[in-house]
Motif scaffolding. Structure first.
Motif, PDB file in Angstrom:
ATOM      1  N   ARG A   1      -5.519   7.096  -6.362  1.00  0.00           N
ATOM      2  CA  ARG A   1      -4.504   6.071  -6.064  1.00  0.00           C
ATOM      3  C   ARG A   1      -5.143   4.823  -5.465  1.00  0.00           C
TER       4      ARG A   1
ATOM      5  N   ARG B   1      -5.122   1.094  -7.304  1.00  0.00           N
ATOM      6  CA  ARG B   1      -4.590  -0.112  -6.659  1.00  0.00           C
ATOM      7  C   ARG B   1      -5.653  -1.205  -6.580  1.00  0.00           C
TER       8      ARG B   1
ATOM      9  N   ARG C   1       0.830  -1.206   0.000  1.00  0.00           N
ATOM     10  CA  ARG C   1       0.000   0.000   0.000  1.00  0.00           C
ATOM     11  C   ARG C   1       0.868   1.261   0.000  1.00  0.00           C
TER      12      ARG C   1
ATOM     13  N   TRP D   1       2.728   1.891  -3.452  1.00  0.00           N
ATOM     14  CA  TRP D   1       1.949   1.904  -4.679  1.00  0.00           C
ATOM     15  C   TRP D   1       2.161   3.219  -5.428  1.00  0.00           C
TER      16      TRP D   1
END
Length: 337
Positions: A313, A317, A166, A169
Motif C-alpha cells: 500500500r 501510494r 494516507r 488510500w
C-alpha cells in the motif's frame, strides 16, 4: 497570478469558490477543460486522487464521477463552462467556468454548492471539504502550468490533508494466486504456504514490475520495527539472524513478471511481482524445510499479511503521487509545458 478562495456556510448549504487569473487567452484553459476525463487529460491530478470517469465522452447527460463522489453533466459549453449535478451522498452542483478578461487574460472559476444531511454534514466539514479543496488546488496548478508553461509556487497540502490522504488510500485486496503468475506457480514442487495481494494501476503509474521492487526497499517504521524484532528472536528457535536485509535478488523473469526470493536452512520463499490488466499482484510462496522452519513460520504467518499489505500500500501510494501531471512536470528537464 491571483488566487482567491471563499467558503461560507448558509442554512446548511456549503459554498466553495476557487479562482485563478491567467495571463493567456481564454481559449487555452478552455481547451484544457474540454479534455477532462479524456485519455490525455492534463488537468485531473490522478493517480494521486481517484480517476475522473464518465460513461460516455464529456457532454450533457454524461454520468460518472471520481471515487465515491458521483455526478452527472448538467450543462456543457465547450471551452467555456462545465456544470455537474451531484447524484449521490448529497445534493447540489459544481461547475468550472472560463471567463475572458481581455484578449490575453482570463479568469478560471470553480464553484461548488452542496447540501449534505445528517452526519454527512460533519463528514463534509472535516473530511470531504479539505480533500475537495486540495484536489482543485492541484487541478488549478495543472491548468496554470499547462496553459502558461510555468508555475512559480505550487500549492502544498496541509498536514490534515496529508493525514486524510494516507488514511483513505486504497488497501490491497487479497486474491487467489493469478493464473498469469507462472514463475510463482513453478517455483517449488511442494508449497506449504501461498497468498497474493493486488492493487489497481492507473495508466500513468509504472507498469513494469521492476519498479515495484521498491515495496521492499523502504518499509515504514512499523514494519522496520517488526523486522528488528524478528532478528532479535529468531535465535530462540535456532535460526541464524538474516544479514541480507530486505533486498531480495531477482531469480527469474518473464513478460510482466519477476521472481524474487531466497533459500535458507529453515525455509525457502519466492515473491512474484506480476503486472497485468492494469493490476499489480504480489504473490508469496513458501516451502518449509524442517521443524525450525515450521516453528518460525507459525509466528510469521500471523503478521505476514499485515506486513505485505502495509508495504504494498505504501509503495502504491508513493508511485501514484509520483505519476501525477504535476509530479511528471517537476521531474521533466527544462521548462514545464
Amino acid at each position: 497570478m491571483a488566487i482567491r478562495f471563499r467558503m461560507e456556510v448558509l442554512m446548511r448549504t456549503f459554498h466553495t469558490v476557487h479562482e485563478r487569473v491567467l495571463d493567456v487567452p481564454a481559449g487555452r484553459p478552455g481547451a484544457l477543460m474540454d479534455r477532462l476525463a479524456a485519455a490525455d487529460d492534463p488537468l485531473w491530478p490522478a493517480p494521486a486522487w481517484p480517476a475522473l470517469r464518465f460513461d460516455r465522452p464529456l457532454g450533457a447527460r454524461a454520468e460518472g464521477g471520481h471515487g465515491p463522489i458521483r455526478y452527472a453533466v448538467d450543462a456543457y459549453e465547450p471551452g467555456r463552462r462545465l456544470r455537474f449535478r451531484f447524484t449521490a451522498l448529497w445534493s447540489g452542483f459544481h461547475e468550472l467556468v472560463v471567463e475572458p478578461m481581455g484578449p490575453d487574460r482570463c479568469r478560471v472559476r470553480h464553484r461548488l454548492e452542496v447540501r449534505p444531511k445528517g452526519r454527512m454534514r460533519w463528514a463534509w466539514i472535516f473530511v470531504f471539504r479539505p480533500l475537495h479543496n486540495a484536489l482543485f488546488d492541484e487541478l488549478f496548478d495543472n491548468m496554470q502550468r499547462a496553459a502558461t508553461g510555468s508555475l512559480p509556487r505550487p500549492v502544498r497540502w496541509s498536514p490534515w490533508v496529508r493525514l486524510l490522504h494516507r488514511l483513505l488510500w486504497e488497501r490491497p485486496r487479497r486474491v487467489p494466486m493469478p493464473a498469469g503468475a507462472r514463475l510463482a506457480q513453478e517455483a517449488f514442487g511442494r508449497v506449504d504456504f501461498a497468498d497474493a495481494f493486488q492493487v489497481r494501476l492507473h495508466p500513468a503509474m509504472p507498469q513494469d514490475p521492476d519498479a515495484w521492487r521498491a515495496v521492499f526497499s523502504s518499509p515504514p517504521r512499523s514494519i522496520r520495527a517488526l523486522f528488528a524484532l524478528r532478528q532479535a528472536l529468531v535465535g530462540l528457535v535456532g535460526i541464524r539472524p538474516d544479514t541480507r536485509g530486505d533486498v531480495f535478488p531477482v531469480l527469474a523473469r518473464r513478460e510482466g513478471e519477476i521472481l524474487l526470493g531466497a533459500d535458507s536452512g529453515h525455509l525457502d520463499f519466492r515473491i512474484s511481482l506480476l503486472s497485468a490488466d492494469r493490476r499489480l499482484t504480489l504473490t508469496t510462496v513458501t516451502r518449509l524445510n524442517n521443524r525450525r522452519g515450521r516453528l518460525y513460520f507459525a509466528v510469521v504467518r500471523r503478521v505476514h499479511p499485515f506486513v505485505i499489505r502495509t508495504m504494498l500500500r505504501r509503495t502504491h501510494r508513493e508511485l501514484a503521487l509520483g505519476a501525477t501531471p504535476g509530479a511528471r512536470a517537476a521531474a521533466a528537464p527544462g521548462p514545464a509545458g
